[in-house]
Design a protein around this motif. Sequence first.
Motif, PDB file in Angstrom:
ATOM      1  N   PRO A  65       5.742 -10.854  -0.459  1.00 15.43           N
ATOM      2  CA  PRO A  65       6.540 -10.031  -1.403  1.00 15.43           C
ATOM      3  C   PRO A  65       5.886  -8.815  -1.825  1.00 15.43           C
ATOM      4  CG  PRO A  65       6.304 -12.392  -2.094  1.00 15.43           C
ATOM      5  CD  PRO A  65       5.196 -12.206  -1.058  1.00 15.43           C
ATOM      6  N   ALA A  66       4.516  -8.554  -1.785  1.00 17.61           N
ATOM      7  CA  ALA A  66       3.916  -7.384  -2.086  1.00 17.61           C
ATOM      8  C   ALA A  66       3.792  -6.216  -0.868  1.00 17.61           C
ATOM      9  CB  ALA A  66       2.555  -7.438  -2.676  1.00 17.61           C
ATOM     10  N   ALA A  67       4.221  -6.864   0.334  1.00 18.58           N
ATOM     11  CA  ALA A  67       3.908  -5.954   1.359  1.00 18.58           C
ATOM     12  C   ALA A  67       4.796  -4.691   1.288  1.00 18.58           C
ATOM     13  CB  ALA A  67       4.237  -6.517   2.706  1.00 18.58           C
ATOM     14  N   ARG A  68       4.049  -3.543   1.640  1.00 15.96           N
ATOM     15  CA  ARG A  68       4.974  -1.926   1.713  1.00 15.96           C
ATOM     16  C   ARG A  68       4.436  -1.405   2.675  1.00 15.96           C
ATOM     17  NH1 ARG A  68       1.732   1.834  -0.910  1.00 15.96           N
ATOM     18  NH2 ARG A  68       0.220   1.224  -2.076  1.00 15.96           N
ATOM     19  N   TYR A  69       5.110  -0.204   3.139  1.00 18.57           N
ATOM     20  CA  TYR A  69       4.908   0.632   4.001  1.00 18.57           C
ATOM     21  C   TYR A  69       3.738   1.394   3.387  1.00 18.57           C
ATOM     22  CZ  TYR A  69       8.783  -1.207   6.644  1.00 18.57           C
ATOM     23  OH  TYR A  69       9.604  -1.800   7.330  1.00 18.57           O
ATOM     24  N   PHE A  70       3.111   2.383   4.359  1.00 17.65           N
ATOM     25  CA  PHE A  70       1.923   3.185   3.870  1.00 17.65           C
ATOM     26  C   PHE A  70       1.589   4.132   5.235  1.00 17.65           C
ATOM     27  CE2 PHE A  70      -0.366  -0.766   5.008  1.00 17.65           C
ATOM     28  CZ  PHE A  70      -1.205  -0.436   5.880  1.00 17.65           C
ATOM     29  N   ALA A  71       1.094   4.984   5.126  1.00 16.83           N
ATOM     30  CA  ALA A  71       0.397   5.745   6.196  1.00 16.83           C
ATOM     31  C   ALA A  71      -1.081   5.680   6.324  1.00 16.83           C
ATOM     32  CB  ALA A  71       0.822   7.328   5.997  1.00 16.83           C
ATOM     33  N   VAL A  72      -1.689   5.302   7.399  1.00 16.83           N
ATOM     34  CA  VAL A  72      -2.975   5.116   7.621  1.00 16.83           C
ATOM     35  C   VAL A  72      -3.872   6.605   7.382  1.00 16.83           C
ATOM     36  CG1 VAL A  72      -4.985   4.698   9.385  1.00 16.83           C
ATOM     37  CG2 VAL A  72      -3.015   3.281   9.055  1.00 16.83           C
ATOM     38  N   GLY A  73      -2.989   7.508   7.890  1.00 21.85           N
ATOM     39  CA  GLY A  73      -3.722   9.012   7.436  1.00 21.85           C
ATOM     40  C   GLY A  73      -4.849   9.215   8.530  1.00 21.85           C
ATOM     41  N   LYS A  74      -5.663  10.108   7.983  1.00 23.30           N
ATOM     42  CA  LYS A  74      -6.817  10.582   8.733  1.00 23.30           C
ATOM     43  C   LYS A  74      -7.985   9.323   8.496  1.00 23.30           C
ATOM     44  CE  LYS A  74      -5.446  14.593   9.989  1.00 23.30           C
ATOM     45  NZ  LYS A  74      -5.044  14.666  11.457  1.00 23.30           N
ATOM     46  N   ILE A  75      -8.421   8.980   9.853  1.00 26.45           N
ATOM     47  CA  ILE A  75      -9.776   8.143   9.872  1.00 26.45           C
ATOM     48  C   ILE A  75     -11.037   8.980  10.259  1.00 26.45           C
ATOM     49  CG2 ILE A  75      -8.035   5.990   9.915  1.00 26.45           C
ATOM     50  CD1 ILE A  75      -9.224   6.074  13.114  1.00 26.45           C
ATOM     51  N   GLY A  76     -12.123   8.366   9.775  1.00 24.39           N
ATOM     52  CA  GLY A  76     -13.531   8.952  10.507  1.00 24.39           C
ATOM     53  C   GLY A  76     -13.911   8.322  11.440  1.00 24.39           C
ATOM     54  N   ASN A  77     -14.942   8.977  11.926  1.00 24.61           N
ATOM     55  CA  ASN A  77     -15.772   8.531  13.474  1.00 24.61           C
ATOM     56  C   ASN A  77     -16.015   7.155  13.272  1.00 24.61           C
ATOM     57  OD1 ASN A  77     -15.137  10.749  14.972  1.00 24.61           O
ATOM     58  ND2 ASN A  77     -16.891  11.865  14.308  1.00 24.61           N
ATOM     59  N   ASP A  78     -16.649   6.788  11.925  1.00 21.57           N
ATOM     60  CA  ASP A  78     -17.260   5.334  11.563  1.00 21.57           C
ATOM     61  C   ASP A  78     -16.184   4.225  11.996  1.00 21.57           C
ATOM     62  OD1 ASP A  78     -15.627   6.126   9.498  1.00 21.57           O
ATOM     63  OD2 ASP A  78     -16.845   5.099   7.937  1.00 21.57           O
ATOM     64  N   GLN A  79     -14.864   4.686  11.391  1.00 20.56           N
ATOM     65  CA  GLN A  79     -13.860   3.518  11.719  1.00 20.56           C
ATOM     66  C   GLN A  79     -13.392   3.753  13.204  1.00 20.56           C
ATOM     67  OE1 GLN A  79      -9.579   1.576   9.971  1.00 20.56           O
ATOM     68  NE2 GLN A  79     -10.188   3.629   9.176  1.00 20.56           N
TER      69      GLN A  79
END
Length: 278
Positions: A241-255
């Motif tokens: 019920p709490a699921a929602r859309y979002f943008a991952v956006g920029k990620i770092g080299n670590d991830q």
Amino acid sequence: MNNSVDKVLTYTIHEVVPYINWIYFFHAWGFQHKEKERAKAAEAMQLFKEANQMLNQLDENYHVHTIFRLCEANADGDNLILDGKLFPLLRQQIPHPDGSPFLCLSDFVRPLSSGIPDTVGIFAASCDGEVELLYENDPYKRMLVQTLADRLAEAATEKMHEYIRKVAWGYAKDENLSIPDLLKEKFQGIRPAVGYPSLPDQSVNFQLNDLLHMEQIGITLTENGAMRPHATVCGLILAHPAARYFAVGKIGNDQLEDYARRKKMSVEEIRKFLAANL
């Protein structure tokens, strides 16, 4: 409830037409939804009329196909485990101004540590491949049929998702939404598609195909994970019920490095799929 069996649902064109979101159709033609200029409005109405005439013609020979599976699932950190297979995901890394948490789609699935299995749906949908090849000598009709094919694949997904919520998975058996409310996503849960901001990595298509065998409805993948026919969509279905859309956006080299390791791919290989997020 899940039984981890692929289910194919094939629809006639007229069955899915009511589920078309025409706003996105008009956007593809350069019309804004709130267009007030009279000449443009008349042009849009003519386009709408011709689109419906074409849909009536397509209805005689073509179909829209969907396939889905309800997988036994759990979250394990930033991974999902779907029917025993690891399904790595990405988490937001850029801090939010309001201090809200960094989201990952796995946050909306019961953790493995709970010892209780959850369910995640996976799906794909596509028009008959011949549709987007029609009218090769008429550029206007060719564009019209291609933009309609895109909308039909999305509309079939909407109809399929309604069936999943109310019948196949049945977590929203009593849902009673009008189609305008469906198109405003007033239902419980989300349906993130590959290539969208919360699931930006096109190589995910390979993992979905391993589980779903999309060739059953005529979908093939190119070597870089693009789907054929073009008018095709695939992704995940989450019921929380709490699921929602979002943008991952920029990620770092670590991830990036951690994600590549989890996917058993080289950093250079995964970098190509995530160029827009780096």
